[in-house]
Design an enzyme around this catalytic site. Structure first.
Site, PDB file in Angstrom:
ATOM      1  CE1 TYR A 108      -3.675   2.596   0.987  1.00  0.00           C
ATOM      2  CE2 TYR A 108      -1.808   3.613   2.106  1.00  0.00           C
ATOM      3  CZ  TYR A 108      -3.095   3.694   1.602  1.00  0.00           C
ATOM      4  OH  TYR A 108      -3.787   4.868   1.695  1.00  0.00           O
ATOM      5  CD  GLU A 196      -6.001   4.754  -0.984  1.00  0.00           C
ATOM      6  OE1 GLU A 196      -7.068   4.782  -1.637  1.00  0.00           O
ATOM      7  OE2 GLU A 196      -5.947   4.595   0.241  1.00  0.00           O
TER       8      GLU A 196
END
Lengths: 382, 291
Positions: A108, A196
């Site tokens: 992530y 993101e």
């Protein structure tokens, strides 16, 4: 302002961040062509401004160009309902057709501005594919952060430190650091509020790739990014919210039946709370803004009333820059133009409050006046 | 006494010839604030309301008038530059009213202010007022305030007026009321203001008004628990807001559990604050706290 995945990937690729080979398609035929270019097998991904697409059936693997066409045709023109879209869903106009790959690890990575540190931070985690909020709850030690100095930017040593803490193989340290630097440059130069990449994948072939990408840009900075401002897809927004945004009104549709029109975001939230504590449900959040004039107030009321769920209206104005008599005239104007006139509770305080009440009293609107928040709440409940 | 603005305040208004700047400069002056200068590049040599000199730059204005507070009404694309100019002139307090300043600009400004003598309040804030000193540096309606001993600090504009209106209505006056603004990146924080109220002999109790989003209220709670000796009543609005939606204030978006109203209220309660149950109870809670 949110970007679609395909727009986000194009922007990141322009900064040198590696993304999988992909093509945007608006029809089954285009999707089949794209799959052919990718060697036949491909992933077909619905383009909507919301996460949770996979679980909602918006991301599918096609074994052949024909299947890619079928999937694309079923998605394009449909409405995708994910956990993040709300029950109304979001319309799919395009799909992204992307090459498949063998994934070794999922990570992530994101960049966002931390109000406490007053600067952007890079957030990374070895638990890719999961919501970072969930990781922060269950395994906070797995959420790694690196602040980005607004003057010197993200530096290579920070990239090396993050790579080491993520347990990346030595060969991936430089590519990883370069990828984070690219994201930070894009974040800074394009006035992003969020980038993101989830997941960021390490393929079996040792390649780092941004498999998914979400970008939000700062609406307040779009004036210096005309090209990005043109990437807006208004079809993804609630139509009332889109109309409001155009008029400079902050409006958020909620699921209750008490329409609220307030000046100031804090007071608007307080008003929603008061409605809820009285046992009723707000139909919306609406902040008409500080320097509103009569016309803007009228537009705000009409907007609030155009939600068919509104059964009662609450106007709460604390006059400062905005004078209550101006607000009252706007309310009267809107009620004169509206197709339906739900019962009105009005509260006016501050600058020219008496004049405002007078305007409402003379209008024949039969508005119920409240002096305090308690009285307003009680009147709404009746 | 009071905090940040008082009888010694010598106010400068940046953007004094604009529509909002001129309107509010006049209102501040009418309230009793000592307005000593205005700045609008290119309009140096003119006067405002026939008596306040206008300068081309902040440093000229500060040198000529001894201005020590700057109130900024400059459009969003130029607001960061205006704050930097005030800092360059070493104005001790810059109050930026402008709404819609890009977050990147605010972060850059705050980086520049590190180690500098200038404190920034805002951007996107209503300003601050000390009723006892007739010092109004902001856009709040002056008439609702009354001199007294309660310090008010809030992230909001009109909700601060609501709080003050309730206090004054119950006969509870204010030492200083400070609006820190609703943007994700801003200058003065809850903690800064709480520390000043804590040290101000004239402030006997504090009313703090927070919102959903971010973790600034938790930082305030930690500071209160560790340092604040005076009673604090705290309200969090947005208790009924749905997650993930931006409620007008750029900062008021719920992201993650810490940003929830319930989490913030719990942290403040644990820190020893009186949690104000609903926005209708601000005045009553504060009055009870003083009794």
């Amino acid at each position: 302002m949110k970007l679609h995945e395909y727009q986000a990937k194009e922007l990141l690729a322009a900064y040198g961040a590696p993304v999988p080979e992909n093509y945007v398609a608006s029809s089954g035929a285009e999707a089949a062509d794209a799959a052919r270019k990718l060697g036949g097998e491909a992933v077909v991904k619905a383009q909507v401004h919301a996460g949770g697409r996979g679980k909602a059936g918006g991301v599918k693997v096609a074994a052949s160009p024909e299947e890619a066409a079928q999937i694309a045709e079923s998605l394009i023109g449909s409405t995708l309902v994910t956990l993040q879209t709300g029950p109304a869903g979001a319309p799919v106009h395009k799909v992204l057709v992307e090459r498949t790959m063998e994934i070794e690890r999922e990570l992530y990575l994101s960049v966002a501005t931390d109000g406490s540190r007053r600067r952007p931070v890079v957030i990374a985690s070895a638990s890719g594919g999961m919501e970072i909020e969930e990781v922060a709850q269950t395994e906070p030690e797995k959420v790694l952060t690196e602040p980005v100095d607004p003057v010197i930017g993200f530096r290579a040593f920070q990239g090396r430190r993050l790579a080491a803490r993520l347990g990346l193989p030595a060969a991936q340290t430089r590519p990883f650091s370069a990828l984070v630097e690219a994201c930070c440059r894009a974040y800074d130069e394009k006035d992003a509020t969020m980038i993101e990449i989830n997941p960021l994948v390490l393929t079996a072939g040792g390649e780092l790739l941004a498999l998914d990408a979400k970008i939000s840009l700062d609406d307040d900075a779009l004036f210096r990014h005309p090209a990005e401002a043109g990437l807006r897809d208004a079809s993804q927004d609630d139509p009332l919210e889109a109309q409001a945004a155009e008029a400079g009104i902050a409006y958020v549709k909620l699921d209750g039946d008490i329409g609220c029109m307030v000046n100031g975001a804090g007071l608007a939230m307080a008003t929603m709370d008061i409605v809820q504590f009285a046992g009723a449900k707000p139909a919306n959040f609406l902040d008409v803004g500080g320097g509103a004039g009569e016309e803007k107030i009228s537009r705000a009321i009409l907007l609030m009333l155009s939600d068919p769920n509104v059964e009662k209206a609450l106007v709460n104005i604390f006059g400062g820059i905005l004078r209550c008599d101006v607000a009252a005239r706007g309310v009267v104007d809107a009620y004169g133009k509206a197709d339906r006139r739900p019962p009105l509770v009005a509260r006016m305080l501050g600058t020219n409050a008496d004049e405002g009440k007078e305007v409402l009293a003379r209008s024949g609107l039969n508005a119920r006046m409240a002096d305090t928040l308690q009285e307003a709440a009680a009147a709404i409940k009746e | 006494m009071s905090i940040l603005v008082n009888e010694e305040t010598r106010l400068l208004v940046q953007g004094i010839t604009g529509r909002e700047g001129s309107f509010h400069a006049e209102r501040c002056m009418a309230y009793g604030t000592n307005l000593v200068a205005g700045v609008t590049p290119g309009k140096g040599g003119q006067t405002f309301e026939g008596r306040v000199p206008i300068f081309d730059s902040v440093s000229e204005a500060a040198d000529a008038t001894g201005a020590n507070v700057s109130l900024i009404f400059v459009p969003p694309p130029f607001a960061a530059d205006a704050i930097l100019e005030a800092a360059d002139a070493e104005i001790p307090l810059a109050v930026c009213i402008t709404e819609g300043v890009p977050v990147r600009d605010a972060a850059m400004v705050m980086r520049y202010l590190e180690g500098k003598p200038t404190r920034l309040l805002g951007p996107n804030c209503p300003g601050l007022i000390t009723p006892g000193a007739k010092a109004k540096v902001g856009i709040m309606p002056g008439a609702i305030h009354a001199p007294g001993k309660v310090g008010v600090v809030s992230r909001s504009g009109t909700l601060t007026y609501e709080a003050v209106g309730q206090l004054t209505g119950l006969g509870v006056g204010q030492s200083t009321c400070v609006g820190i603004g609703g943007d994700p990146v801003s200058g003065t924080t809850f903690v800064d203001v709480l520390a000043m109220f804590n040290d101000d002999p004239e402030t006997e109790a504090i009313v703090m008004i927070g919102e959903i989003g971010g973790t600034k209220e938790q930082e305030a709670a930690a500071f209160i628990a560790a340092h604040v000796r005076k009673p604090v009543a705290a309200l969090i609005v947005g208790q009924t807001a749905p997650p993930g939606r931006r409620m007008g204030h750029a900062g008021a978006v719920i992201t993650g559990k810490a940003a929830l109203a319930s989490e913030k209220m719990r942290a403040l309660e644990e820190a020893g604050c009186r949690v104000i149950p609903t926005p209708a109870d601000i005045g009553a809670t504060a009055a009870a706290m003083l009794a």
